[in-house]
Write a protein that holds these residues in place. Structure first.
Motif, PDB file in Angstrom:
ATOM      1  N   GLU A 439       0.822  -1.215   0.000  1.00  0.00           N
ATOM      2  CA  GLU A 439       0.000   0.000   0.000  1.00  0.00           C
ATOM      3  C   GLU A 439       0.855   1.264   0.000  1.00  0.00           C
ATOM      4  O   GLU A 439       0.475   2.286  -0.585  1.00  0.00           O
ATOM      5  N   LEU A 440       2.009   1.202   0.657  1.00  0.00           N
ATOM      6  CA  LEU A 440       2.887   2.372   0.732  1.00  0.00           C
ATOM      7  C   LEU A 440       3.724   2.558  -0.530  1.00  0.00           C
ATOM      8  O   LEU A 440       4.165   3.669  -0.828  1.00  0.00           O
ATOM      9  N   ALA A 441       3.982   1.474  -1.270  1.00  0.00           N
ATOM     10  CA  ALA A 441       4.925   1.510  -2.390  1.00  0.00           C
ATOM     11  C   ALA A 441       4.315   2.185  -3.617  1.00  0.00           C
ATOM     12  O   ALA A 441       3.099   2.167  -3.832  1.00  0.00           O
ATOM     13  N   ARG A 442       5.200   2.757  -4.424  1.00  0.00           N
ATOM     14  CA  ARG A 442       4.854   3.374  -5.698  1.00  0.00           C
ATOM     15  C   ARG A 442       5.691   2.709  -6.796  1.00  0.00           C
ATOM     16  O   ARG A 442       6.740   2.152  -6.511  1.00  0.00           O
ATOM     17  N   PRO A 443       5.244   2.785  -8.061  1.00  0.00           N
ATOM     18  CA  PRO A 443       6.051   2.202  -9.137  1.00  0.00           C
ATOM     19  C   PRO A 443       7.498   2.691  -9.084  1.00  0.00           C
ATOM     20  O   PRO A 443       7.762   3.876  -8.894  1.00  0.00           O
ATOM     21  N   GLY A 444       8.422   1.735  -9.214  1.00  0.00           N
ATOM     22  CA  GLY A 444       9.842   2.063  -9.127  1.00  0.00           C
ATOM     23  C   GLY A 444      10.439   1.835  -7.751  1.00  0.00           C
ATOM     24  O   GLY A 444      11.667   1.846  -7.593  1.00  0.00           O
ATOM     25  N   ASP A 445       9.587   1.637  -6.734  1.00  0.00           N
ATOM     26  CA  ASP A 445      10.072   1.408  -5.375  1.00  0.00           C
ATOM     27  C   ASP A 445      10.522  -0.047  -5.186  1.00  0.00           C
ATOM     28  O   ASP A 445      10.186  -0.937  -5.978  1.00  0.00           O
ATOM     29  N   THR A 446      11.244  -0.274  -4.084  1.00  0.00           N
ATOM     30  CA  THR A 446      11.622  -1.618  -3.652  1.00  0.00           C
ATOM     31  C   THR A 446      11.063  -1.863  -2.258  1.00  0.00           C
ATOM     32  O   THR A 446      11.310  -1.069  -1.344  1.00  0.00           O
ATOM     33  N   VAL A 447      10.270  -2.909  -2.121  1.00  0.00           N
ATOM     34  CA  VAL A 447       9.857  -3.362  -0.793  1.00  0.00           C
ATOM     35  C   VAL A 447      10.947  -4.309  -0.304  1.00  0.00           C
ATOM     36  O   VAL A 447      11.194  -5.363  -0.899  1.00  0.00           O
ATOM     37  N   LEU A 448      11.617  -3.912   0.769  1.00  0.00           N
ATOM     38  CA  LEU A 448      12.825  -4.605   1.213  1.00  0.00           C
ATOM     39  C   LEU A 448      12.654  -5.145   2.626  1.00  0.00           C
ATOM     40  O   LEU A 448      12.472  -4.386   3.579  1.00  0.00           O
ATOM     41  N   LEU A 449      12.720  -6.473   2.751  1.00  0.00           N
ATOM     42  CA  LEU A 449      12.810  -7.095   4.074  1.00  0.00           C
ATOM     43  C   LEU A 449      14.279  -7.130   4.466  1.00  0.00           C
ATOM     44  O   LEU A 449      15.066  -7.911   3.930  1.00  0.00           O
ATOM     45  N   ALA A 450      14.658  -6.236   5.365  1.00  0.00           N
ATOM     46  CA  ALA A 450      16.032  -6.180   5.896  1.00  0.00           C
ATOM     47  C   ALA A 450      15.892  -5.841   7.371  1.00  0.00           C
ATOM     48  O   ALA A 450      16.031  -4.688   7.778  1.00  0.00           O
ATOM     49  N   PRO A 451      15.602  -6.828   8.226  1.00  0.00           N
ATOM     50  CA  PRO A 451      15.029  -6.559   9.551  1.00  0.00           C
ATOM     51  C   PRO A 451      15.933  -5.852  10.551  1.00  0.00           C
ATOM     52  O   PRO A 451      15.438  -5.268  11.517  1.00  0.00           O
ATOM     53  N   ALA A 452      17.256  -5.924  10.376  1.00  0.00           N
ATOM     54  CA  ALA A 452      18.214  -5.331  11.334  1.00  0.00           C
ATOM     55  C   ALA A 452      18.114  -5.975  12.715  1.00  0.00           C
ATOM     56  O   ALA A 452      18.638  -5.430  13.685  1.00  0.00           O
ATOM     57  N   CYS A 453      17.447  -7.105  12.785  1.00  0.00           N
ATOM     58  CA  CYS A 453      17.186  -7.784  14.057  1.00  0.00           C
ATOM     59  C   CYS A 453      17.188  -9.293  13.834  1.00  0.00           C
ATOM     60  O   CYS A 453      16.973  -9.768  12.718  1.00  0.00           O
ATOM     61  N   ALA A 454      17.399 -10.008  14.914  1.00  0.00           N
ATOM     62  CA  ALA A 454      17.266 -11.465  14.874  1.00  0.00           C
ATOM     63  C   ALA A 454      15.798 -11.852  14.750  1.00  0.00           C
ATOM     64  O   ALA A 454      14.890 -11.035  14.979  1.00  0.00           O
ATOM     65  N   SER A 455      15.563 -13.107  14.417  1.00  0.00           N
ATOM     66  CA  SER A 455      14.225 -13.550  14.020  1.00  0.00           C
ATOM     67  C   SER A 455      13.478 -14.352  15.080  1.00  0.00           C
ATOM     68  O   SER A 455      12.287 -14.621  14.930  1.00  0.00           O
ATOM     69  N   MET A 456      14.170 -14.739  16.167  1.00  0.00           N
ATOM     70  CA  MET A 456      13.625 -15.808  17.013  1.00  0.00           C
ATOM     71  C   MET A 456      12.399 -15.426  17.834  1.00  0.00           C
ATOM     72  O   MET A 456      11.811 -16.275  18.490  1.00  0.00           O
ATOM     73  N   ASP A 457      12.024 -14.149  17.831  1.00  0.00           N
ATOM     74  CA  ASP A 457      10.786 -13.780  18.511  1.00  0.00           C
ATOM     75  C   ASP A 457       9.558 -14.270  17.752  1.00  0.00           C
ATOM     76  O   ASP A 457       8.508 -14.491  18.338  1.00  0.00           O
ATOM     77  N   MET A 458       9.717 -14.438  16.421  1.00  0.00           N
ATOM     78  CA  MET A 458       8.588 -14.826  15.585  1.00  0.00           C
ATOM     79  C   MET A 458       8.842 -16.101  14.787  1.00  0.00           C
ATOM     80  O   MET A 458       7.911 -16.827  14.462  1.00  0.00           O
ATOM     81  N   PHE A 459      10.097 -16.372  14.462  1.00  0.00           N
ATOM     82  CA  PHE A 459      10.433 -17.462  13.555  1.00  0.00           C
ATOM     83  C   PHE A 459      11.578 -18.302  14.129  1.00  0.00           C
ATOM     84  O   PHE A 459      12.339 -17.834  14.961  1.00  0.00           O
ATOM     85  N   THR A 460      11.718 -19.523  13.622  1.00  0.00           N
ATOM     86  CA  THR A 460      12.792 -20.403  14.075  1.00  0.00           C
ATOM     87  C   THR A 460      14.150 -19.813  13.756  1.00  0.00           C
ATOM     88  O   THR A 460      15.091 -19.904  14.546  1.00  0.00           O
ATOM     89  N   ASN A 461      14.276 -19.197  12.586  1.00  0.00           N
ATOM     90  CA  ASN A 461      15.538 -18.615  12.143  1.00  0.00           C
ATOM     91  C   ASN A 461      15.266 -17.635  11.011  1.00  0.00           C
ATOM     92  O   ASN A 461      14.115 -17.466  10.574  1.00  0.00           O
ATOM     93  N   TYR A 462      16.312 -16.984  10.516  1.00  0.00           N
ATOM     94  CA  TYR A 462      16.114 -15.981   9.462  1.00  0.00           C
ATOM     95  C   TYR A 462      15.641 -16.626   8.165  1.00  0.00           C
ATOM     96  O   TYR A 462      14.981 -15.980   7.345  1.00  0.00           O
ATOM     97  N   ASN A 463      15.974 -17.919   7.943  1.00  0.00           N
ATOM     98  CA  ASN A 463      15.492 -18.602   6.748  1.00  0.00           C
ATOM     99  C   ASN A 463      13.971 -18.690   6.738  1.00  0.00           C
ATOM    100  O   ASN A 463      13.323 -18.407   5.723  1.00  0.00           O
ATOM    101  N   LYS A 464      13.396 -19.074   7.884  1.00  0.00           N
ATOM    102  CA  LYS A 464      11.934 -19.185   7.970  1.00  0.00           C
ATOM    103  C   LYS A 464      11.277 -17.811   7.800  1.00  0.00           C
ATOM    104  O   LYS A 464      10.212 -17.692   7.195  1.00  0.00           O
ATOM    105  N   ARG A 465      11.914 -16.783   8.339  1.00  0.00           N
ATOM    106  CA  ARG A 465      11.375 -15.429   8.177  1.00  0.00           C
ATOM    107  C   ARG A 465      11.378 -15.036   6.696  1.00  0.00           C
ATOM    108  O   ARG A 465      10.402 -14.491   6.180  1.00  0.00           O
ATOM    109  N   GLY A 466      12.491 -15.319   6.019  1.00  0.00           N
ATOM    110  CA  GLY A 466      12.570 -15.001   4.599  1.00  0.00           C
ATOM    111  C   GLY A 466      11.564 -15.786   3.777  1.00  0.00           C
ATOM    112  O   GLY A 466      10.970 -15.259   2.823  1.00  0.00           O
ATOM    113  N   GLU A 467      11.375 -17.051   4.135  1.00  0.00           N
ATOM    114  CA  GLU A 467      10.395 -17.865   3.414  1.00  0.00           C
ATOM    115  C   GLU A 467       8.982 -17.326   3.598  1.00  0.00           C
ATOM    116  O   GLU A 467       8.178 -17.331   2.649  1.00  0.00           O
ATOM    117  N   ALA A 468       8.678 -16.848   4.809  1.00  0.00           N
ATOM    118  CA  ALA A 468       7.352 -16.271   5.056  1.00  0.00           C
ATOM    119  C   ALA A 468       7.143 -15.030   4.197  1.00  0.00           C
ATOM    120  O   ALA A 468       6.056 -14.816   3.633  1.00  0.00           O
TER     121      ALA A 468
END
Length: 481
Positions: A439-468
């Motif tokens: 909803e926030l993005a405009r043509p030409g933008d990049t939606v970037l998952l780059a969390p700057a944080c570890a994943s274990m609060d929500m996911f087993t590891n960063y791989n599972k977070r990326g897969e989600a």
């Protein structure tokens, strides 16, 4: 053995060795030592079902395993071999120091056992740094393979060094990823050439201070014979080269995203060039590859490619193999991985960006970004990261337990940037995060998952977070098709 240093040609028969920790390093170490006649006792903090199953396999070989008690030094211990993650202040190691018992890591053991059994010891080209290690080592292995060399990417990358040096395959050279943990426990390691890619605060709870962390990283340069490769944009890495005790004739080789000076590799007009391994460094430059040969050609990945190229060139690899190896390289999943383009918006998965230093590099790769961030901060602060990226941010979607820390930094340094704060930490939050980012993005933008944080609060590891993230993006792509 007692307080005496254990030599590389030690007769292991009957030596009492304690292996600290089951797992990817402890089990191969226990097996290797047992096969050489050592009396091995494995100690492990955990006593769960998996540990009991691993223990049963080792006990069937005649190896003693002590579960649920990794703190006490077994009687008669003459050497401790530890998994790299065990902290230096654990009671086991304090007791070893008190008793004058040396402590090695699995890397040290592999280094001491290489070349045994009448086989040739393959030289090591070693890579460490806060970020980019795995990518650089895999690029290096690809270049070495393109040169026709028998090689493998090993070490902290997940392939046991012990398996590499003791296995059936005889290598010409090894591309070795080393963590600060591994280097801490590897006092006699002497690489052919080595690189420190960058330095930023990380694992300080383990090392105790930034100075101690940097010192352990700097161990990779000790005793280098041909080249110490450093990042010209990160003076701390060059400082480590200056402090290292190297073999006579070993050279300091820098890499830079700008035009290289003598004894450097760099970039000129979209070309990766070498002014280090040429006959006349003052007047000559050797073309190695084009920036477009690097996948993906993000700035920090070009830096990785230059570091890999420097190590390969230090080993005598020809320029054509550098080009061919970089062209053949494919990055691991969740590292600046392009997932899809939807309605002229690019979706990129960099779930591996688990700290601020990695995320800074990721954000620098794109001009207009909707940033998905958050998770476990691990004590990090985000002011500097947000300040540097503010002009690139179209919007931000925050997830995870410590998202408030990022939100507060955004409020201070980028108050005009729209922020969506998702007050949920369930795994289904990623689908909503992607929807809100779209909803926030405009043509030409990049939606970037780059969390700057570890994943274990929500996911087993960063791989599972990326897969989600990727699953959510592909579901949107199917809907819009």
């Amino acid at each position: 053995m007692g307080s005496q240093e254990v030599s590389s040609t030690v007769d292991w028969q009957g030596k009492h060795v304690t292996v600290a920790g089951l797992g990817v390093s402890g089990i191969p170490a226990a097996r290797a030592l047992h096969e050489r006649g050592a009396l091995v006792t494995v100690v492990n903090d955990g006593d769960d079902e998996r540990a009991r199953a691993q223990a049963a396999e080792l006990e069937a070989l005649g190896i003693t395993v002590r579960l649920g008690d990794g703190a006490t030094l077994p009687p008669s211990t003459e050497l401790v071999v530890t998994a790299p993650g065990w902290q230096p202040d654990k009671p086991l190691f304090l007791a070893a120091a008190e008793a004058g018992v040396p402590v090695w890591g699995d890397v040290e053991l592999a280094w001491r056992l290489r070349g045994t059994g009448g086989r040739e010891a393959a030289p090591w080209l070693a890579v460490t740094g806060t970020n980019g290690k795995t990518t650089t080592v895999r690029m290096l292995a690809s270049i070495l393979q393109a040169a026709g060399l028998r090689t493998a990417a090993v070490g902290n990358i997940g392939v046991s060094l012990l398996d590499a040096v003791l296995g059936e395959t005889e290598y010409d050279v090894l591309a070795v990823e080393l963590s600060s943990y591994q280097l801490h426990w590897a006092p006699s390691l002497r690489a052919h050439s080595a690189a420190v890619l960058n330095l930023a605060p990380d694992h300080l709870d383990w090392h105790g201070s930034m100075a101690a962390y940097a010192a352990d990283k700097g161990r990779v340069y000790e005793g280098n014979t041909v080249a110490c490769v450093y990042n010209a944009a990160d003076p701390a890495t060059e400082d480590l080269v200056r402090e290292a005790d190297v073999e006579e004739g070993c050279r300091a080789i820098g890499f830079t995203l700008g035009a290289p000076g003598p004894s450097q590799l760099g970039v000129v007009d979209g070309i990766l060039v070498d002014r280090a391994f040429v006959a006349n460094r003052q007047k000559q430059a050797q073309e190695l590859a084009e920036v477009t040969d690097v996948n993906p050609p993000a700035p920090h990945n070009i830096a990785n490619a230059l570091a890999a190229a420097a190590l390969a060139r230090a080993f005598g690899v020809e320029p054509a193999a550098v080009r061919d190896g970089l062209r053949a390289f494919r990055p691991d999943a969740h590292r600046i991985e392009h997932v899809a383009d939807i309605d002229e918006v690019r979706y990129v998965d960099d779930s591996k960006a688990t700290n601020t230093h990695a995320t800074e590099a990721s954000l620098a790769a794109y001009d207009s970004i909707v940033w998905i961030a958050g998770g476990l901060a691990k004590g990090a602060t985000f002011d500097e990261l947000v300040t540097g990226a503010a002009k690139r941010l179209r919007g931000v979607v925050l997830i995870g337990a410590d998202r408030a820390l990022i939100r507060e930094a955004l409020t201070r340094h980028a108050p005009e940037v729209p922020v969506v704060d998702l007050d949920r930490t369930d795994t289904g939050a990623m689908s909503e995060a992607v929807a809100r980012a779209a909803e926030l993005a405009r043509p030409g933008d990049t939606v970037l998952l780059a969390p700057a944080c570890a994943s274990m609060d929500m996911f087993t590891n960063y791989n599972k977070r990326g897969e989600a993230f990727a699953d959510a993006v592909r579901a949107r792509a199917d809907e819009s098709a």
